[in-house]
Scaffold this active site. Structure first.
Site, PDB file in Angstrom:
ATOM      1  N   LYS A  15     -14.954  -6.910  -5.900  1.00 30.68           N
ATOM      2  CA  LYS A  15     -14.329  -7.611  -4.309  1.00 30.68           C
ATOM      3  C   LYS A  15     -15.805  -7.820  -4.434  1.00 30.68           C
ATOM      4  O   LYS A  15     -16.590  -7.410  -4.857  1.00 30.68           O
ATOM      5  CB  LYS A  15     -14.200  -6.757  -3.746  1.00 30.68           C
ATOM      6  CG  LYS A  15     -12.955  -6.080  -4.361  1.00 30.68           C
ATOM      7  CD  LYS A  15     -11.893  -5.686  -2.504  1.00 30.68           C
ATOM      8  CE  LYS A  15     -10.402  -5.827  -2.868  1.00 30.68           C
ATOM      9  NZ  LYS A  15      -9.999  -4.047  -2.637  1.00 30.68           N
ATOM     10  N   LYS A  28       0.610  -1.189   0.531  1.00 24.49           N
ATOM     11  CA  LYS A  28       0.541   0.001   0.029  1.00 24.49           C
ATOM     12  C   LYS A  28       0.744   1.095  -0.003  1.00 24.49           C
ATOM     13  O   LYS A  28       1.479   1.599   1.445  1.00 24.49           O
ATOM     14  CB  LYS A  28      -1.041  -0.077   1.462  1.00 24.49           C
ATOM     15  CG  LYS A  28      -2.372  -0.999   0.846  1.00 24.49           C
ATOM     16  CD  LYS A  28      -2.663  -1.807   0.580  1.00 24.49           C
ATOM     17  CE  LYS A  28      -3.886  -2.408   0.133  1.00 24.49           C
ATOM     18  NZ  LYS A  28      -4.546  -3.345  -1.122  1.00 24.49           N
TER      19      LYS A  28
HETATM   20 MG    MG Z   1      -6.733  -2.374  -3.709  1.00 29.26          MG
END
Ligand code: MG
Length: 370
Positions: free
Chosen positions: A265, A165
């Site tokens: 997702k 990240k």
């Molecule tokens: Mg992502």
């Protein structure tokens, strides 16, 4: 077969450690998960889970899921849960949008459909491509050295795909990426997930400053328009995650050539029925897929493994097991479901999802519809 009862459970899931993404501007310590049990008149029941990643990651929150279920759950009573498209359309006509609020209901119906057929969900989704799926770690934003230490932690668990990240200031992000790339081991894939944090100018700077590296970036900027600007002026593959919600989005991503990879997702796109449509479009368009959920326990993670194994290996970049980030109290189905086996996961070879949560670990239902 008819739906006779829908029970809703809620459980707060604590993370083992505080987690930061989007360059550190978003912090997570606890996520709110909703579990749905759908019962039928034929003594077959199904389970689904919906768990947004906190309230700041997406326009989604746990209370919102339960409000959506309160609105549309009663309308599903009496319907045949095996007729996925009919269930999906009923929910969309009753309440347009709010896809994340519908996913758990949709998934519980797929669990029933597969159990009724005596097959694992993956087989009902079109059939299993046998290879296990590499699990991506989720490496919290930190110093370059801190992020490498976290990757080492996951290496010890067998992981060889890592989602690092980034998304802070340009110079620090270039340092992070160079440090991790220099320390990448043979056979590893480290991709850089920006979680919308860069403006196009920053994305173009960082990506071009690291253009010599064979790496991929996920969701560099907030909107698809911004990502499109970045796409036109950079060379590395781009993955779209947060901004892929609807079929209209995938059409736009492909027609405007915004990305070569997408991250599907299940909670965000509204469950398996809609995810299958995205999957088939990607298969026909040559778009690679990461497939995971926004959050949740081993139940949500196992549903994903059924979906991801219905995708041929060359289209499948990896998955994620949210439950590996949770503490022990978040366990709802001990010993069951898809777990990390030396960095890969497989869908259970059992009818349905193959996970039966222990109701004692979920507590009393917060709502029941009959
Ligand atoms: Mg992502």
């Amino acid at each position: 077969m008819k739906i006779t009862r829908i029970s809703v459970f809620q459980k707060d899931l604590d993370l083992s450690h505080p987690y930061f993404l989007s360059g550190g501007r978003l912090k997570f310590e606890r996520i709110d998960s909703t579990f749905v049990k759908i019962e039928t008149d034929e003594d077959i029941h199904g389970w689904g889970e919906g768990c947004p990643w906190g309230v700041t990651y997406l326009p989604a929150h746990g209370k919102g899921i339960r409000a959506v279920i309160d609105e549309i759950g009663p309308l599903l009573l009496g319907l045949d849960p095996r007729q996925s498209n009919h269930i999906d359309r009923t929910m969309d006509l009753a309440l347009p949008g709010h896809l994340y609020g519908k996913a758990a209901l949709d998934i519980a119906c797929w669990d029933i459909r597969a159990k009724a057929a005596g097959l694992p969900v993956v087989d009902v989704l079109g059939g299993r491509y046998g290879e296990p799926t590499p699990i991506a770690s989720s490496i919290s934003t930190d110093t370059p050295e801190g992020m490498l230490a976290e990757i080492d932690h996951y290496r010890a668990m067998g992981y060889h795909v890592h989602s690092a990240k980034v998304g802070a200031d340009v110079d620090m992000d270039i340092k992070r990426i160079r440090h991790l790339a220099e320390n990448e081991k043979p056979g590893e894939l480290i991709f850089y997930d920006v979680n919308r944090a860069w403006l196009p100018a920053e994305a173009i700077q960082v990506m071009n400053a690291t253009a010599d590296l064979p790496i991929m970036f996920e969701q560099p900027c907030e909107t698809l328009d911004q990502c499109s600007t970045v796409r036109a002026r950079t060379t590395q593959p781009i993955s779209i995650d947060e901004r892929l919600e609807t079929f209209e989005d995938i059409l736009r991503i492909q027609n405007n050539r915004i990305a070569e990879v997408v991250n599907i997702k299940l909670n965000r796109v509204g469950g398996l029925t809609k995810a299958v449509r995205l999957r088939d479009f990607c298969l026909n368009s040559g778009i690679k897929m990461l497939t995971m959920d926004t959050g949740g326990t081993v139940l949500a993670d196992t549903v994903v493994q059924h979906f991801v194994q219905s995708i041929p290996r060359e289209f499948r970049l990896g998955t994620w097991l949210c439950h590996d980030l949770l503490n022990n109290e978040a366990e709802v189905a001990p010993g069951q479901g898809s777990r990390n086996h030396n960095g890969v996961a497989v869908a259970p070879d059992l009818p349905g999802i193959g996970v039966e949560p222990e109701v004692a670990l979920l507590g009393e239902p917060v709502a029941v519809y009959t």
